[in-house]
Design a protein around this motif. Structure first.
Motif, short mmCIF file in Angstrom:
data_model
loop_
_atom_site.label_atom_id
_atom_site.label_comp_id
_atom_site.label_asym_id
_atom_site.label_seq_id
_atom_site.Cartn_x
_atom_site.Cartn_y
_atom_site.Cartn_z
N ARG A 76 0.76 4.26 -2.71
CA ARG A 76 0.62 5.68 -2.37
C ARG A 76 1.75 6.51 -2.95
O ARG A 76 1.56 7.68 -3.29
CB ARG A 76 0.54 5.84 -0.86
CG ARG A 76 -0.80 5.34 -0.30
CD ARG A 76 -0.86 5.42 1.21
NE ARG A 76 -2.19 5.03 1.66
CZ ARG A 76 -3.16 5.89 1.95
NH1 ARG A 76 -2.93 7.17 1.84
NH2 ARG A 76 -4.34 5.46 2.34
N LEU A 121 1.20 9.56 -5.35
CA LEU A 121 1.80 10.84 -4.97
C LEU A 121 2.58 11.46 -6.12
O LEU A 121 2.50 12.68 -6.36
CB LEU A 121 2.71 10.64 -3.75
CG LEU A 121 3.51 11.85 -3.28
CD1 LEU A 121 2.59 12.93 -2.75
CD2 LEU A 121 4.52 11.45 -2.21
N LEU A 139 -0.35 4.75 7.33
CA LEU A 139 -0.33 4.98 5.89
C LEU A 139 -0.01 6.43 5.56
O LEU A 139 -0.27 6.90 4.45
CB LEU A 139 -1.69 4.59 5.29
CG LEU A 139 -1.96 3.07 5.23
CD1 LEU A 139 -3.35 2.80 4.66
CD2 LEU A 139 -0.91 2.35 4.40
N LYS A 141 0.82 -1.20 0.00
CA LYS A 141 0.00 0.00 0.00
C LYS A 141 0.86 1.25 0.00
O LYS A 141 0.50 2.27 -0.61
CB LYS A 141 -0.92 -0.01 1.22
CG LYS A 141 -2.03 -1.05 1.13
CD LYS A 141 -2.99 -0.93 2.31
CE LYS A 141 -4.15 -1.91 2.17
NZ LYS A 141 -5.12 -1.78 3.28
N THR A 142 1.99 1.20 0.68
CA THR A 142 2.91 2.35 0.69
C THR A 142 3.42 2.62 -0.71
O THR A 142 3.49 3.78 -1.15
CB THR A 142 4.08 2.08 1.64
OG1 THR A 142 3.59 1.94 2.97
CG2 THR A 142 5.08 3.22 1.60
N GLU A 157 -5.14 -1.20 -3.67
CA GLU A 157 -4.91 0.18 -3.20
C GLU A 157 -5.02 1.19 -4.34
O GLU A 157 -5.48 2.31 -4.14
CB GLU A 157 -3.53 0.28 -2.55
CG GLU A 157 -3.24 1.61 -1.88
CD GLU A 157 -4.10 1.85 -0.64
OE1 GLU A 157 -4.15 3.00 -0.18
OE2 GLU A 157 -4.72 0.89 -0.13
N SER A 176 -7.89 5.02 -8.48
CA SER A 176 -7.00 6.18 -8.37
C SER A 176 -6.44 6.60 -9.72
O SER A 176 -5.69 7.58 -9.79
CB SER A 176 -5.85 5.87 -7.41
OG SER A 176 -5.03 4.83 -7.93
#
Length: 750
Positions: free
Chosen positions: A98, A102, A393, A94-95, A128, A132
Motif C-alpha cells: 500500500r 500510495l 490496512l 500488504k502495508t 496485494e 494496481s
C-alpha cells in the motif's frame, strides 16, 4: 562468559517485564523455540507458553506468542492451540504494498531471505499489488549459509537496475552486508522499504559505515506503546530485594562499577563494594528507556490476554448454577479442560491502559504497526523517527515529515516507464511487464483526459477531439462560405460572369441595329444573355450558410435558369433550320410557324415544364439544411440534403434532354452558310455543356460535404462560360474589332 552476558543484556527488557507481570499473576512462563515452520525454517521469535501452577491447571499447554509472525501459524487446523500478539507478516507485506501504491512506485525490486519469512512475505506483497499497476522488477534471495556472496550479487543487481525503490525482507545482519556492498559501489540513491525484522535495528542505525546508503529508510515496525508502571518498577529494582536475580546482580555491577557483597561474582575481585545507596533513578540507557517498547509490549499483551482468559474461566456468578444457552462455561480451579481455556481465549476482549481494544481474530490480532523513518540528526548520525501508524490496512501517515534517501522531502520516482500524459494511451511492450509500456497518441476523434490512461475514449458524434486529444469539443459547423478561399474564388467567377454577360448585353444593345445582331435573332440573343446572367447569379445562392429558403431557392434557380438558357439556344437553332428549309420549293409557309410570337411561346413552354417539375419537387420533398455527422472530422458538414433524389434527377434529366436535343439540331444545321447562322457555335457550346454535366454527376456523388456544393457551382460556371464565350465572343469580336465585316454586304457575301 561474554556471550552469555551479551545474550542476557539483549533479553533483559523482556525478562524484566515477565518478572514484573508474572510475580502478581503467579503463573509459570516457559520460553521455547518454535520449529514448525515450512521447510524446517525456524519461525521468527520464541513462543511463550503460559501455564498456571500445576495445582490449578493440569496437563494443559496453550501458546501465546509475542514475536512469532509467520503466516503459517494462522492455520487453525495445524495449530489449534496457538495465539499471538504480533500481526502476521502478511499484514506488513500488504502495508508495504500500500505504501508503494500510495507513492506511485510502480517499479520495485526485492531482496528477501530465502526461507518462509521472505518467501511468504513476497507472495503476500505480490498478491496485494496485483491489478494496481505495480511490478516487481527482480527478486534477489539471500541464503543464511551464503549471505555474503548473495549480498554481493544483490548489490550488483541493484546497481545496474533502473529500480529506485527496494523492498527488503530479511535479517538485520544480512541488511548490513548488503548496505556495505552498496557503499563500496557508491550506490546511495536507492530508497529502501524495511520489514519489522530490521526497521528498528539500533546496530544498523549506529553503523557509520552504511550511513550514506541507509539514510531515508522507510520501514514497518512492531507497534510501540508505554506499559503503565513498568518504568517505576525498573527504577525501583534493587539486588537486595531480589537476591536470586543473577541478571539484576550482573547488570547492577556493570552499571555502577561496584561489587555486591553477597554471592561473589567474577568481577568482585576487581571492583569495590557497592554502598547500597545506588539507585536506578535517573539512569538513562536502552534498558531503562520505556518510551518505545515493542516486543516487550507484545509480551505484556500476551500475559494479560492469558490473565483475562483465566479470570473469565475461573469466575462464576453463581457456583451452584450451571451455565445455560451459549454462555461460556464456569469451571472449578481443579477441573479445567483445554477446550474451556481455548474457548475463553477466543473470547478475550479488553481495553488496554493505552485505550486500545484487544481481541483475537482466530490465532491473530488486528494488524497494528508503526511507520518509521531513518532521519539524519544534526550531528550526522541516524535516528529513528515515528512518522505514522497502521490500523488494520488503513495508513495514517505524515508525508511531509518523511526524509527520503535524497535527503529532501521530494518523493523518489521509481517507474519503468514514465506515466503517459493526457492525450495518449499505454501500449504494453511485448515480452515485458505491464509497468513497461510506450505512450501512443490517441487518434483523431479519440481522447484521454488523464495521465496513465490504458485506452482512448471516442468522442460523441457531435464532438471531436481537440489538437492535444485531451478533451472532446463541439465540432465546428462547416459549409461553403464567402470568406474562405474556395468561396472567394467561386464568388469571383460568378460575379465576373455576370459582369461579362452584362457587358455583352450592353454591346448588343448599343449595336442592336447592326447586321450581326439582327441576323441572328436579336430578341432571342437578349433573352439568352438574360438567362446566362441568371445562371451566374444562381451560383451565388449555393454559397453561404444553408437555410430552409436558400436550399429551396438554389435548386429551383439552377434548374429554371439553365432550362431557359438551353430553350433559347434550341429555339434559335430551330429558327435557323426553318429559315433555310423555307427557301426550298413548296416550303414557303414554313416560317409562319416560327415567327417571333411562336419563338417566345416555345421558350416559355419549355421553361414552364421545368417550373412545374420544380414546384412539385419543392412542395413535397424539398432539400433541407442537414448536419452530416457521419463524416469523421473536427467539423460538421452543414449541407442541403436531398430528401428526394428522384426530384433532383428529374430536374437534371430535363436539362439534359433539352441540351441533347439542341445539340442534335445544331449538328444538323452545322453545314449551312456560316454568315447566316450560328449553328457551329451552338454545336460547340452544347458539346462543352454536355461534357461538363456528364462529368458533374460522378464528381458530385464522390465529393464530401461542401466540396459537392463547390463541384455543382463549378459545373454551373463552366457551362455558363462555355455558352457565353462560344456563342457571343465571335460576334463581339466582329462588332468591336472588325466593324468592316458588320455589314449586310459581308453577311450576304455567300
Amino acid at each position: 562468559h561474554q556471550f552469555i552476558l551479551n545474550l542476557l543484556l539483549f533479553l533483559q527488557e523482556e525478562i524484566l517485564l515477565l518478572h514484573f507481570i508474572c510475580h502478581s499473576l503467579n503463573c509459570a512462563i516457559q520460553v521455547e523455540e518454535f520449529n514448525q515452520g515450512q521447510d524446517g525454517d525456524v519461525v521468527i521469535g520464541g513462543l511463550f507458553n503460559f501455564h498456571s501452577q500445576p495445582q490449578v491447571i493440569n496437563q494443559m499447554n496453550v501458546d501465546i506468542s509475542p514475536l512469532a509472525s509467520c503466516p503459517c501459524l494462522s492455520d487453525r487446523h495445524r495449530f489449534p492451540n496457538f495465539f499471538r500478539t504480533i500481526p502476521s507478516d502478511v499484514y506488513q507485506a500488504k502495508t508495504m504494498a500500500r505504501l508503494a501504491i500510495l507513492f506511485h512506485w510502480t517499479w520495485i525490486g526485492a531482496v528477501i531471505a530465502n526461507n518462509d519469512y521472505g518467501r511468504l512475505a513476497i507472495q503476500a506483497f505480490q498478491e496485494e499489488i496485483e491489478g494496481s499497476g505495480v511490478c516487481l522488477a527482480f527478486s534477489e534471495y539471500l541464503n543464511r549459509e551464503t549471505f555474503e556472496e548473495d549480498a554481493r550479487r544483490a548489490a550488483t543487481t541493484i546497481q545496474h537496475s533502473t529500480v529506485r525503490v527496494i523492498l527488503i525482507f530479511t535479517w538485520y545482519t544480512n541488511v548490513r552486508e548488503l548496505f556495505l556492498q552498496l557503499t563500496k559501489r557508491n550506490v546511495t540513491d536507492r530508497q529502501f522499504l524495511a520489514s519489522e525484522a530490521w526497521s528498528t535495528s539500533s546496530d544498523l542505525l549506529q553503523d557509520v559505515a552504511i550511513l550514506n546508503v541507509a539514510t531515508g529508510v522507510l520501514g514497518v515496525a512492531i507497534r510501540s506503546a508505554r506499559i503503565p508502571g513498568f518504568k517505576s518498577f525498573l527504577q525501583g529494582l534493587k539486588p537486595s530485594n531480589r537476591p536470586g536475580d543473577l541478571f539484576l546482580r550482573e547488570f547492577w555491577e556493570k552499571e555502577f562499577g561496584c561489587s555486591l557483597p553477597t554471592t561473589p561474582s567474577p568481577l568482585s575481585a576487581i571492583l569495590s563494594l557497592c554502598t547500597g545507596r545506588e539507585t536506578l533513578q535517573g539512569v538513562q540507557n536502552i534498558f531503562t528507556d520505556t518510551a518505545h517498547l515493542r516486543a516487550a509490549y507484545n509480551t505484556y499483551l500476551a500475559v494479560y490476554a492469558a490473565a483475562h482468559a483465566l479470570h473469565s474461566l475461573l469466575s462464576c456468578p453463581d457456583k451452584d448454577s450451571s451455565p445455560s444457552g451459549n454462555s461460556s462455561t464456569c469451571s472449578s480451579p481443579y477441573n479445567i479442560t483445554q477446550k474451556e481455556l481455548l474457548e475463553h481465549l477466543n473470547k478475550v476482549n479488553f481495553t488496554t491502559p493505552n485505550g486500545e481494544e484487544f481481541f483475537f481474530q482466530g490465532a491473530d490480532v488486528p494488524a497494528a504497526y508503526d511507520l518509521v523513518n531513518w532521519k539524519t540528526s544534526p550531528d550526522g548520525s541516524l535516528k529513528l523517527v515515528l512518522i505514522g501508524r497502521v490500523d488494520g490496512l488503513e495508513l495514517h501517515l505524515n508525508k511531509t515529515s518523511i526524509q527520503w534517501t535524497t535527503g529532501t522531502s521530494q518523493v523518489p520516482i521509481s517507474v519503468c516507464s514514465e506515466s503517459c500524459p493526457a492525450g495518449t494511451r499505454r501500449a504494453n511492450k511485448k515480452g515485458e511487464p505491464v509497468c513497461c509500456f510506450d505512450c501512443i497518441p490517441c487518434t483523431d476523434g479519440e481522447v484521454s483526459n488523464e495521465t496513465g490512461s490504458h485506452q482512448c475514449r471516442r468522442c460523441p458524434v457531435e464532438f471531436w477531439s481537440n489538437p492535444g486529444n485531451t478533451a472532446c469539443i463541439p465540432r465546428k459547423v462547416d459549409f461553403l462560405s464567402f470568406n474562405e478561399t474556395m468561396g472567394i474564388v467561386l464568388t469571383t467567377g460568378a460575379v465576373s460572369g455576370v459582369v461579362v454577360t452584362t457587358a455583352v448585353f450592353v454591346i448588343f444593345l448599343c449595336y442592336h441595329n447592326t447586321p450581326v445582331v439582327r441576323a441572328n435573332n436579336s430578341e432571342l440573343s437578349f433573352l439568352l444573355l438574360l438567362s446566362l446572367m441568371l445562371c451566374f447569379l444562381c451560383a451565388l445562392v449555393f454559397i453561404g450558410r444553408p437555410s430552409v429558403w436558400s436550399c429551396r431557392l438554389q435548386q429551383a434557380a439552377f434548374g429554371i435558369s439553365f432550362v431557359l438558357c438551353v430553350s433559347c439556344l434550341k429555339v434559335k437553332t430551330i429558327v435557323v433550320l426553318a429559315a433555310f428549309r423555307s427557301a426550298r420549293p413548296g416550303a414557303g409557309g414554313l416560317m409562319k410557324w416560327f415567327g417571333p410570337g411562336q419563338q417566345r411561346g416555345s421558350v416559355c413552354f419549355f421553361t414552364s415544364i421545368q417550373v412545374i417539375i420544380c414546384t412539385i419537387w419543392l412542395s413535397f420533398s424539398p432539400p433541407i439544411p442537414h448536419h452530416d455527422l457521419g463524416f469523421q472530422g473536427s467539423k460538421v458538414n452543414l449541407e442541403c440534403a436531398m430528401n428526394s433524389v428522384v426530384g433532383f434527377a428529374v430536374v437534371l434529366g430535363y436539362i439534359g434532354f433539352l441540351a441533347c436535343l439542341c445539340l442534335l439540331l445544331a449538328f444538323l444545321a452545322r453545314k449551312l452558310p456560316d454568315n447566316f447562322n450560328e449553328a457551329k457555335f451552338i454545336t460547340f457550346s452544347m458539346l462543352i455543356f454536355c461534357a461538363v454535366w456528364v462529368a458533374f454527376v460522378p464528381a458530385y456523388v464522390s465529393s464530401p460535404g461542401k466540396y459537392s456544393v463547390a463541384v455543382e457551382i463549378f459545373a454551373i460556371l463552366a457551362s455558363s462560360y462555355g455558352l457565353l464565350l462560344c456563342i457571343f465572343a465571335p460576334k463581339c469580336f466582329i462588332i468591336l474589332l472588325k466593324p468592316e465585316r458588320n455589314t449586310k454586304k459581308q453577311l450576304m457575301g455567300r
